[in-house]
Design a protein around this motif. Structure first.
Motif, short mmCIF file in Angstrom:
data_model
loop_
_atom_site.label_atom_id
_atom_site.label_comp_id
_atom_site.label_asym_id
_atom_site.label_seq_id
_atom_site.Cartn_x
_atom_site.Cartn_y
_atom_site.Cartn_z
N ALA A 106 0.85 -1.21 0.00
CA ALA A 106 0.00 0.00 0.00
C ALA A 106 0.88 1.25 0.00
N PHE A 107 1.97 1.22 0.78
CA PHE A 107 2.93 2.34 0.76
C PHE A 107 3.52 2.50 -0.65
N ALA A 108 3.92 1.38 -1.23
CA ALA A 108 4.54 1.42 -2.57
C ALA A 108 3.57 2.02 -3.58
N GLN A 109 2.30 1.63 -3.45
CA GLN A 109 1.28 2.15 -4.38
C GLN A 109 1.13 3.66 -4.21
N LYS A 110 1.17 4.11 -2.95
CA LYS A 110 1.02 5.54 -2.68
C LYS A 110 2.20 6.32 -3.29
N PHE A 111 3.42 5.77 -3.09
CA PHE A 111 4.61 6.46 -3.61
C PHE A 111 4.64 6.46 -5.14
N ALA A 112 4.43 5.28 -5.71
CA ALA A 112 4.62 5.13 -7.16
C ALA A 112 3.37 5.51 -7.94
N LYS A 113 2.26 5.71 -7.21
CA LYS A 113 0.99 6.13 -7.83
C LYS A 113 0.57 5.21 -8.97
N PHE A 114 0.62 3.90 -8.73
CA PHE A 114 0.14 2.99 -9.78
C PHE A 114 -1.24 2.46 -9.39
N GLU A 115 -2.02 2.13 -10.41
CA GLU A 115 -3.37 1.63 -10.19
C GLU A 115 -3.40 0.13 -10.45
N MET A 116 -4.21 -0.58 -9.67
CA MET A 116 -4.43 -2.01 -9.90
C MET A 116 -5.85 -2.30 -9.51
N PRO A 117 -6.52 -3.23 -10.19
CA PRO A 117 -7.88 -3.57 -9.75
C PRO A 117 -7.84 -4.10 -8.32
N GLU A 118 -8.72 -3.60 -7.46
CA GLU A 118 -8.70 -3.98 -6.04
C GLU A 118 -8.84 -5.48 -5.83
N THR A 119 -9.59 -6.13 -6.71
CA THR A 119 -9.81 -7.57 -6.49
C THR A 119 -8.54 -8.37 -6.78
N SER A 120 -7.67 -7.87 -7.65
CA SER A 120 -6.44 -8.65 -7.90
C SER A 120 -5.25 -8.17 -7.07
N GLY A 122 -3.36 -7.88 -3.88
CA GLY A 122 -3.47 -8.65 -2.63
C GLY A 122 -3.83 -7.80 -1.43
N TRP A 123 -3.48 -6.53 -1.50
CA TRP A 123 -3.77 -5.61 -0.38
C TRP A 123 -5.04 -4.81 -0.64
N GLY A 124 -5.71 -5.07 -1.75
CA GLY A 124 -6.93 -4.33 -2.08
C GLY A 124 -6.58 -2.94 -2.57
N SER A 125 -6.48 -2.02 -1.64
CA SER A 125 -6.11 -0.65 -1.99
C SER A 125 -5.54 0.01 -0.74
N TYR A 126 -4.85 1.12 -0.96
CA TYR A 126 -4.30 1.89 0.16
C TYR A 126 -5.42 2.24 1.14
N ASP A 127 -6.54 2.74 0.62
CA ASP A 127 -7.63 3.17 1.51
C ASP A 127 -8.20 2.01 2.30
N ARG A 128 -8.31 0.86 1.66
CA ARG A 128 -8.88 -0.30 2.37
C ARG A 128 -7.94 -0.75 3.50
N VAL A 129 -6.65 -0.79 3.21
CA VAL A 129 -5.67 -1.22 4.22
C VAL A 129 -5.76 -0.33 5.47
N PHE A 130 -5.79 1.00 5.25
CA PHE A 130 -5.73 1.88 6.42
C PHE A 130 -7.09 2.01 7.12
N ALA A 131 -8.17 1.76 6.38
CA ALA A 131 -9.49 1.74 7.04
C ALA A 131 -9.58 0.51 7.96
N VAL A 132 -9.10 -0.62 7.48
CA VAL A 132 -9.14 -1.85 8.28
C VAL A 132 -8.24 -1.71 9.52
N LEU A 133 -7.10 -1.10 9.30
CA LEU A 133 -6.16 -0.91 10.42
C LEU A 133 -6.75 0.05 11.47
#
Ligand SMILES: N[C@@H](CCC(=O)N[C@@H](CS)C(=O)NCC(=O)O)C(=O)O
Length: 199
Positions: A106-120, A122-133
């Motif tokens: 999720a950190f890597a995604q935030k830094f590199a600003k890449f998009e991936m479908p949430e279902t594929s 493994g971490w879903g999305s940055y927002d999902r990770v930090f909401a769960v935490l």
């Protein structure tokens, strides 16, 4: 035990963990600026050439979460992991693995600003990770309620990095309170002092 480390790196997690355990260990500096991670002697400990890494006699391992799990299991008297068979062991492993499997990407995604479908992803999305935490930390004080564990070393150091070093995680009240609890631990203060002093 020998902890291969270098200041201002992910080595801080293992440093904090070994300070929590309280057993003797030696710090072996691996100078990342001068390519120490490519030294064949170090690659024999961690073929990935990354820090932290740990040698304990014949046992050699890397990956911060694995080092935390290894040290918690080797020194059960430190009380840093629920025992095998304890129902809390399930959630403990869940959060221990959540750090490298979900927070890091999720950190890597935030830094590199890449998009991936949430279902594929493994971490879903940055927002999902930090909401769960946030939900997991709202009751507090630790991930397992009153029991501090090696999972808090991993997640606490990631949140500390995210809020105070990288400044990419919003300091929501539950995160702020949790990081402050972590910072109040003498073992983390010792690790931060070692890290700040350098080699
Ligand atoms: N997955 C590893 C990541 C370790 C890592 O990326 N360490 C960095 C320093 S923060 C490193 O050693 N980089 C040196 C290199 O790749 O050459 C862990 O969680 O311990």
């Amino acid at each position: 035990m020998q902890l291969y480390w270098w200041p201002k790196t992910r080595s801080l997690r293992a440093l904090w963990m070994l300070e929590e355990v309280g057993e003797p260990y030696e710090r072996v500096p691996v100078n990342l600026q001068q390519g120490g991670q490519k030294d064949p002697a170090f690659l024999a400990v961690n073929p990935m050439g990354k820090l932290p890494a740990l040698a304990d006699g014949e046992a050699k391992l890397a990956e911060s979460a694995a080092i935390c799990a290894y040290a918690a299991d080797k020194f059960p008297e430190a009380g840093l992991a629920p025992a095998i068979g304890d129902p809390q062991r399930g959630r403990y492993l869940h959060w221990l693995f959540f750090a490298p499997a979900c927070i890091e990407p999720a950190f890597a995604q935030k830094f590199a600003k890449f998009e991936m479908p949430e279902t594929s992803a493994g971490w879903g999305s940055y927002d999902r990770v930090f909401a769960v935490l946030e939900q997991a930390l709202t009751a507090g004080p630790w991930l397992l309620g009153e029991n501090f564990s090696a999972a808090d070393v991993m997640i606490g150091s990631d949140l500390w990095f995210g809020i105070e070093v990288f400044k990419i995680v919003e300091a929501k009240p539950a995160f702020r309170a949790y990081v402050d609890h972590c910072l109040a631990r003498p073992a983390l203060q010792r690790a931060l002092a070692i890290d700040a002093a350098g080699v």
